[in-house]
Scaffold this active site. Sequence first.
Site, mmCIF file in Angstrom:
data_model
loop_
_atom_site.group_PDB
_atom_site.id
_atom_site.type_symbol
_atom_site.label_atom_id
_atom_site.label_comp_id
_atom_site.label_asym_id
_atom_site.label_seq_id
_atom_site.Cartn_x
_atom_site.Cartn_y
_atom_site.Cartn_z
ATOM 1 N N SER A 32 0.831 -1.219 0.000
ATOM 2 C CA SER A 32 0.000 0.000 0.000
ATOM 3 C C SER A 32 0.858 1.258 0.000
ATOM 4 O O SER A 32 1.670 1.459 0.903
ATOM 5 C CB SER A 32 -0.879 0.050 1.256
ATOM 6 N N HIS A 63 -3.814 0.766 -4.764
ATOM 7 C CA HIS A 63 -3.143 -0.308 -5.486
ATOM 8 C C HIS A 63 -3.520 -0.188 -6.959
ATOM 9 O O HIS A 63 -4.696 -0.149 -7.295
ATOM 10 C CB HIS A 63 -3.578 -1.682 -4.970
ATOM 11 N N HIS A 85 -5.250 -9.268 -1.530
ATOM 12 C CA HIS A 85 -5.392 -9.504 -0.090
ATOM 13 C C HIS A 85 -6.480 -10.533 0.162
ATOM 14 O O HIS A 85 -7.512 -10.551 -0.506
ATOM 15 C CB HIS A 85 -5.763 -8.203 0.627
ATOM 16 N N TYR A 87 -8.492 -10.449 2.573
ATOM 17 C CA TYR A 87 -9.747 -9.780 2.999
ATOM 18 C C TYR A 87 -10.601 -9.328 1.826
ATOM 19 O O TYR A 87 -11.771 -9.002 2.002
ATOM 20 C CB TYR A 87 -9.467 -8.593 3.940
ATOM 21 N N GLU A 88 -10.027 -9.287 0.625
ATOM 22 C CA GLU A 88 -10.837 -8.910 -0.537
ATOM 23 C C GLU A 88 -11.761 -10.053 -0.958
ATOM 24 O O GLU A 88 -12.627 -9.867 -1.813
ATOM 25 C CB GLU A 88 -9.923 -8.516 -1.703
ATOM 26 N N MET A 213 -1.887 -6.938 7.001
ATOM 27 C CA MET A 213 -2.919 -7.809 6.428
ATOM 28 C C MET A 213 -2.457 -8.528 5.153
ATOM 29 O O MET A 213 -3.274 -8.879 4.304
ATOM 30 C CB MET A 213 -4.173 -6.978 6.116
ATOM 31 N N SER A 214 -1.155 -8.749 5.022
ATOM 32 C CA SER A 214 -0.668 -9.377 3.775
ATOM 33 C C SER A 214 0.575 -10.206 4.070
ATOM 34 O O SER A 214 0.758 -10.695 5.176
ATOM 35 C CB SER A 214 -0.347 -8.270 2.760
ATOM 36 N N ASN A 237 1.568 3.542 10.729
ATOM 37 C CA ASN A 237 0.813 4.064 11.884
ATOM 38 C C ASN A 237 1.207 3.226 13.083
ATOM 39 O O ASN A 237 1.729 2.130 12.922
ATOM 40 C CB ASN A 237 -0.703 3.920 11.634
ATOM 41 N N HIS A 249 -7.334 4.442 6.847
ATOM 42 C CA HIS A 249 -6.560 4.055 5.667
ATOM 43 C C HIS A 249 -5.843 5.275 5.086
ATOM 44 O O HIS A 249 -4.742 5.160 4.556
ATOM 45 C CB HIS A 249 -7.486 3.412 4.634
HETATM 46 N N1 HPA Z 1 -3.120 -3.066 11.330
HETATM 47 C C1 HPA Z 1 -3.200 -3.960 10.332
HETATM 48 N N2 HPA Z 1 -2.765 -3.718 9.114
HETATM 49 C C2 HPA Z 1 -2.199 -2.522 8.873
HETATM 50 C C3 HPA Z 1 -2.082 -1.542 9.859
HETATM 51 C C4 HPA Z 1 -2.578 -1.831 11.168
HETATM 52 O O1 HPA Z 1 -2.504 -1.012 12.105
HETATM 53 N N3 HPA Z 1 -1.480 -0.468 9.280
HETATM 54 C C5 HPA Z 1 -1.245 -0.814 7.985
HETATM 55 N N4 HPA Z 1 -1.678 -2.049 7.732
#
Ligand code: HPA
Length: 277
Positions: A32, A63, A85, A87-88, A213-214, A237, A249
């Site tokens: 990302s 993306h 991903h 989650y998609e 998440m990847s 973050n 996001h």
């Molecule tokens: N958690 C999960 N996935 C993420 C995060 C997060 O804080 N930041 C960027 N991808």
Amino acid sequence: MSVTAIEKTKLAADFIRQQATVQPRLGLVLGSGLGVLADEITEANVVPYNEIPHFPVSTVEGHVGQLVLGKLEGQPVIAMQGRFHYYEGYTMQDVTFPIRVMKELGVETLIVTNAAGGINKNFNAGELMLIRDHINFQFNNPLIGPNQSEWGVRFPDMSEAYDPAYNQLAKRVAESFGVNLQEGVYVGVTGPSYESPAEIRMFGNLGADVVGMSTVPEVIVARHAGIRVLGISCISNMAAGINDQPLTHDEVMETAEQVKPQFIRLVKGIVQDILHI
Ligand code: HPA
């Protein structure tokens, strides 16, 4: 008769080979906000995912959804600008299909990158982290099902999934370029909701330094295929509850934007030497 996974991989690879002028040895998965690195590739051939037979199509914001083949620092590379991903709604096999295709194209080395939330309190948003190891918390594994022995062994070793010699190289490059590089463990979750503060405390107790998440499925498949791996997280973050800011996001994308110059410098430095060790 339906097309087998191996045949699909070969069809996709044949299609890509026809569009490209280089034979890639190094694969890059750009996470990302980190896809800009592909803009540095020269003699580039761009192949949109939706044109490649049997390739899934990316949906997430930030993306692009294309392969870029060409030269980076003189090395023959194939970059994924945008990944798939779990989650998609893709299967684990979809998520990792591009890694199988890279292997078929001749890739021996993979650099995986991602945006991740910082759990380790010594880390700061905007820093880069070398992935030393991972924890698979996605409750799935891309190798579940009959093993394709043409691809790899039934029970692949993950004890040095992130190549120690590559890690040494990354640290050396970071130091010589004055790039601050943290090091730690990535825990892979499914998302798409961010974690709760209690989950983040748990992951910290389990030994994780960042969460994302990847990456984990792609690395498992790369190792199964005998591809050597280097992983870099961009700490976009601090994870939930580590400081009192809510997660968005947009924040992830903004921080990726700020780290970009350092990220590009580090990866380009690594790419110069990684195929020689
Ligand atoms: N958690 C999960 N996935 C993420 C995060 C997060 O804080 N930041 C960027 N991808």
